[in-house]
Design a protein around this motif. Structure first.
Motif: not given
Length: 290
Positions: A7-12, A25-32, A58-63
């Motif tokens: 939920x933190x990832x989807x809201x970021x 949103x889709x990227x964060x769900x995939x990363x999770x 490691x997996x980073x979203x919007x690095x």
């Protein structure tokens, strides 16, 4: 691997990058799911990255990648290999900024892989390697995790435009846009260009909601979607097709809810009383003279 909270990832979301909020949103769900260790999904990306059997570290979203700005997704493997992942949800996503990521990668000790995750309608520019959302769905198909199954279903319906769309979902999710783009591509091929288009919402209701499109590389001169039945806005919508330049078969009057939209040619299938389908869209699209 760091601990992930879905939920933190989807809201970021960091504004200012190339990703839209829905893409992120889709990227964060995939990363999770990648963080959670879903085996086939990890194997899919490891193969695309040329990482072999190296574990994902490691997996980073919007690095932020130096002066190049924010990437959509960055995967780092234990052997030092990294993969920059560009995420597209539409057929013709922007690619001009990818060169800057390539320049940053030249300074890394281990040369990175560059992956473009999208619809797979056109090959990405080298050195980017293609990966499709269809492949992501296939990788999750037999995953026993209910969350993985829900994400695969979400991708099929909200990104790839598969399955019927009830009116309430058409008004509140991405499913109508995905359905419209899928129907247009099925009818006219990958060269068709689609843009989501809708009037500003008023208390959850729209004058119109759908997809503006062209049959090739030219300006978009067609629109397909749902149009409110009346003014003031009601709960009822009609499925309609509009044309800026070409007369359409089975013409219908321009709807009042279209306002000052001066496209002269319209046709429709009447009030939406059941879930919208790709077959209904195709029935309208066949009314475009070829």
């Amino acid at each position: 691997m760091r601990r992930a909270n879905l939920f933190t990832m989807l809201s970021a979301y960091k504004p200012g990058g190339p990703a839209t909020p829905f893409e992120n949103y889709c990227t964060s769900a995939l990363a999770y799911l990648l963080m959670r260790g879903h085996r086939m999904l990890r194997a899919l990306f490891a193969q695309a990255a040329g990482a072999g059997s190296e574990p994902l570290a490691d997996v980073e979203v919007q690095p932020r990648l130096g002066d190049a700005g924010m990437a959509d997704l960055l995967l780092t493997y234990e052997g030092g290999k990294r993969a920059v992942v560009e995420v597209h949800l539409e057929a013709s996503g922007p690619t001009a900024h990818l060169v800057a990521f390539e320049e940053v990668g030249k300074g890394w000790y281990v040369p990175p892989a560059f992956i473009l995750l999208g619809l797979g309608l056109e090959p990405p520019p080298p050195p980017w390697r293609p990966l499709t959302w269809w492949e992501v769905v296939d990788a999750l198909e037999d995953d026993p995790d209910p969350l993985a199954q829900e994400f695969a279903e979400f991708l099929l319906q909200d990104v790839l435009g598969q399955g019927p769309v009830p009116l309430e979902q058409a008004l509140s999710t991405n499913r109508l846009y995905a359905l419209g783009a899928a129907a247009i591509r099925r009818r006219f091929g990958a060269k068709a260009r689609c843009v989501n288009s809708a009037s500003p919402p008023m208390q959850g209701r729209y004058r119109y909601l759908g997809t503006t499109f062209s049959l090739g590389d030219g300006d978009p001169t067609f629109w397909i979607g749902i149009v409110n039945e009346q003014l003031p806005l009601s709960e009822h919508y009609h499925l309609m097709l509009a044309s800026k330049e070409r007369p359409l078969e089975s013409p219908a009057p321009k709807p009042r809810a279209a306002g000052n939209w001066n496209w002269p040619y319209w046709t429709g299938l009447g009030r939406v009383v059941r879930p919208l389908t790709i077959e209904a869209y195709d029935e309208l699209l066949r009314r475009i003279p070829t």
